[in-house]
Design a protein around this motif. Structure first.
Motif, mmCIF file in Angstrom:
data_model
loop_
_atom_site.group_PDB
_atom_site.id
_atom_site.type_symbol
_atom_site.label_atom_id
_atom_site.label_comp_id
_atom_site.label_asym_id
_atom_site.label_seq_id
_atom_site.Cartn_x
_atom_site.Cartn_y
_atom_site.Cartn_z
ATOM 1 N N ALA A 40 12.021 -9.156 51.244
ATOM 2 C CA ALA A 40 11.495 -8.461 50.062
ATOM 3 C C ALA A 40 10.449 -7.426 50.465
ATOM 4 O O ALA A 40 10.397 -6.324 49.902
ATOM 5 N N ALA A 41 9.644 -7.762 51.466
ATOM 6 C CA ALA A 41 8.581 -6.841 51.888
ATOM 7 C C ALA A 41 9.169 -5.516 52.354
ATOM 8 O O ALA A 41 8.605 -4.445 52.117
ATOM 9 N N ALA A 42 10.325 -5.569 53.024
ATOM 10 C CA ALA A 42 10.965 -4.347 53.530
ATOM 11 C C ALA A 42 11.816 -3.683 52.442
ATOM 12 O O ALA A 42 12.331 -2.587 52.646
ATOM 13 N N GLY A 43 11.993 -4.346 51.309
ATOM 14 C CA GLY A 43 12.790 -3.801 50.209
ATOM 15 C C GLY A 43 14.287 -3.892 50.470
ATOM 16 O O GLY A 43 15.089 -3.273 49.791
ATOM 17 N N GLY A 44 14.681 -4.667 51.463
ATOM 18 C CA GLY A 44 16.098 -4.828 51.788
ATOM 19 C C GLY A 44 16.230 -5.612 53.078
ATOM 20 O O GLY A 44 15.220 -5.978 53.688
ATOM 21 N N ILE A 45 17.487 -5.831 53.488
ATOM 22 C CA ILE A 45 17.720 -6.682 54.661
ATOM 23 C C ILE A 45 17.590 -5.886 55.961
ATOM 24 O O ILE A 45 18.178 -4.822 56.101
ATOM 25 N N VAL A 46 16.835 -6.428 56.896
ATOM 26 C CA VAL A 46 16.751 -5.839 58.239
ATOM 27 C C VAL A 46 17.638 -6.700 59.144
ATOM 28 O O VAL A 46 17.316 -7.867 59.394
ATOM 29 N N PRO A 47 18.770 -6.151 59.628
ATOM 30 C CA PRO A 47 19.759 -6.981 60.332
ATOM 31 C C PRO A 47 19.209 -7.808 61.492
ATOM 32 O O PRO A 47 19.533 -8.995 61.606
ATOM 33 N N GLU A 48 18.391 -7.238 62.329
ATOM 34 C CA GLU A 48 17.874 -7.990 63.494
ATOM 35 C C GLU A 48 16.996 -9.150 63.037
ATOM 36 O O GLU A 48 17.029 -10.234 63.603
ATOM 37 N N VAL A 49 16.215 -8.881 61.998
ATOM 38 C CA VAL A 49 15.344 -9.930 61.466
ATOM 39 C C VAL A 49 16.212 -11.057 60.878
ATOM 40 O O VAL A 49 15.936 -12.251 61.056
#
Ligand SMILES: Nc1ncnc2c1ncn2[C@@H]1O[C@H](COP(=O)(O)OP(=O)(O)OP(=O)(O)O)[C@@H](O)[C@H]1O
Ligand SMILES: [Mg+2]
Length: 373
Positions: A40-49
């Protein structure tokens, strides 16, 4: 015992899910570790995370699923795992874990299409456990739980996909139509962000829309003639224009002029009105096309699946229209509409019963299709 006990693993996106499902229907346990709050903090999915989080959670999720079902590995007949579509790194975590379990326990391995899982969620039901208050109100395997009947029409509306397919039997899909651009869930997420409602947009828009007192703003619908295809990118562009007009009325800078949407919010009444108008536009097209498809293919049931199927208004409206059309609608519980292991266990059981076995060379297929026209 009726049918095989399948241990199923789902890790295609941002939920680590493991379930034990008997006979493709009865859920013995279904544990989901969601990364939604993390992304949510990034406003979307970060694949590596996402991939790293699957690694972190997959063993505790397995432990909880085995414990919840009261099963040992000797009880398991097969290991099913999502092989695509999805994020490559995330898929690989689940696939390699499934291979390791299948190898160590000497159990057959079955690869499952994630979208097929969303369809097969319609066959699932909770196992009733004696003395367990959590499942006290649920129906057990023999108590006449409504089940999809063929031929059926399935509408899958998720974060990455939107399609209508016809099924004349298990595991066979004919594509009736699909989105030509964005998925419905993606549109919810993007417009949620434009409205300053945060991530994921789907549930946020549903909640905001429920509180709308003004319902005057009408968003466009893309009908695409009499096809069963969908398009949501024009709606997204229109939403940006409508949001900007509303921001101007409220004396806020245009979206293009602010680094982040939360630099100055619309009033909650305006957010609610626009959320309502947007949601109506998406749901109108989804419901209208699904009912027409059911009529034109003489379907005997309608199945709804995918994360957007958790939307209460979509469920209610499609149910009402399905009653009018005389076609029973089967919708999984909201928690079974978003990603979970149980739906992979349901689809996996049918693939297992059909004799399908994957080798230890099973690979991730990030763009695996489900159906052809
Ligand atoms: N109540 C709701 N109303 C509308 N949309 C919702 C609701 N709840 C969840 N969604 C949407 O569902 C989507 C997530 O669904 P799902 O988990 O099935 O997608 P995914 O697995 O990321 O994508 P795919 O299944 O296509 O690979 C998100 O776009 C989210 O906004
Ligand atoms: Mg999904």
């Amino acid at each position: 015992m009726s049918g095989p006990l399948v241990l199923a693993i789902e890790s295609s996106c941002d939920e680590t899910g493991i379930a034990l499902v008997e006979g493709g229907r009865t859920i013995h346990s279904n544990v989901v570790a969601s990364q939604v709050a993390m992304h949510a903090a990034a406003g979307g999915i970060v694949p590596e995370v996402a991939a790293r989080a699957h690694l972190r959670w997959i063993v505790p999720v397995l432990d909880e699923a085995m414990e919840g079902a009261g099963s040992g590995w000797a009880d398991i007949d097969a290991v099913a795992v999502t092989r695509g579509p999805g994020l490559a790194g995330s898929l690989l975590v689940g696939i390699n874990f499934a291979k390791a379990l299948a190898f160590a326990w000497q159990k057959p391995l079955v690869g499952v299409n994630h979208l097929e899982g969303h369809v097969y969620a319609a066959w699932l039901r909770e196992a009733k456990r004696a003395g367990d208050p959590q499942t006290a109100g649920t129906v057990d395997a023999d108590a006449g739980w409504p089940e999809p009947v063929f031929p059926l029409v399935a509408l899958v509306v998720s974060g990455g996909h939107t399609f209508l397919a016809e099924m004349r039997d298990h595991l066979t899909y004919r594509l009736l139509g699909q989105t030509v651009d964005d998925a419905a869930g993606e549109a919810f997420d993007k417009v949620g962000r434009l409205l300053g409602l945060g991530y994921p947009g789907g549930p946020a828009i549903m909640r905001a829309a429920a509180g709308a007192s003004a319902r005057d703003v009408v968003f466009p619908r893309a009908w695409l003639g009499d096809t069963y295809d969908f398009s949501f990118s024009g709606l997204k562009t229109a939403a940006r224009r409508i949001v900007d007009a509303a921001r101007q009325v409220e004396g806020l800078p245009a979206l293009a002029d602010v680094p982040a949407v939360d630099a100055g919010q619309l009033s909650s009444e305006r957010q609610a009105e626009l959320a309502y108008g947007f949601q109506e536009s998406v749901l109108d097209v989804l419901v209208t096309k699904t009912i027409r498809a059911a009529r034109e293919t003489s379907a005997r049931s309608i199945v709804l699946g995918g994360g957007v199927a958790a939307n209460r208004i979509l469920r209610e409206r499609l149910a009402a229209r399905a009653v009018e059309a005389g076609v029973p609608l089967i919708v999984p519980a909201p928690a079974l509409c978003t990603d979970n292991g149980a739906m992979i266990g349901a689809a996996g059981a049918w693939r297992f019963a059909a004799g399908e076995r994957a080798g230890l060379d099973l690979d991730a297929r990030p763009s695996l299709p489900l159906a052809r026209r």
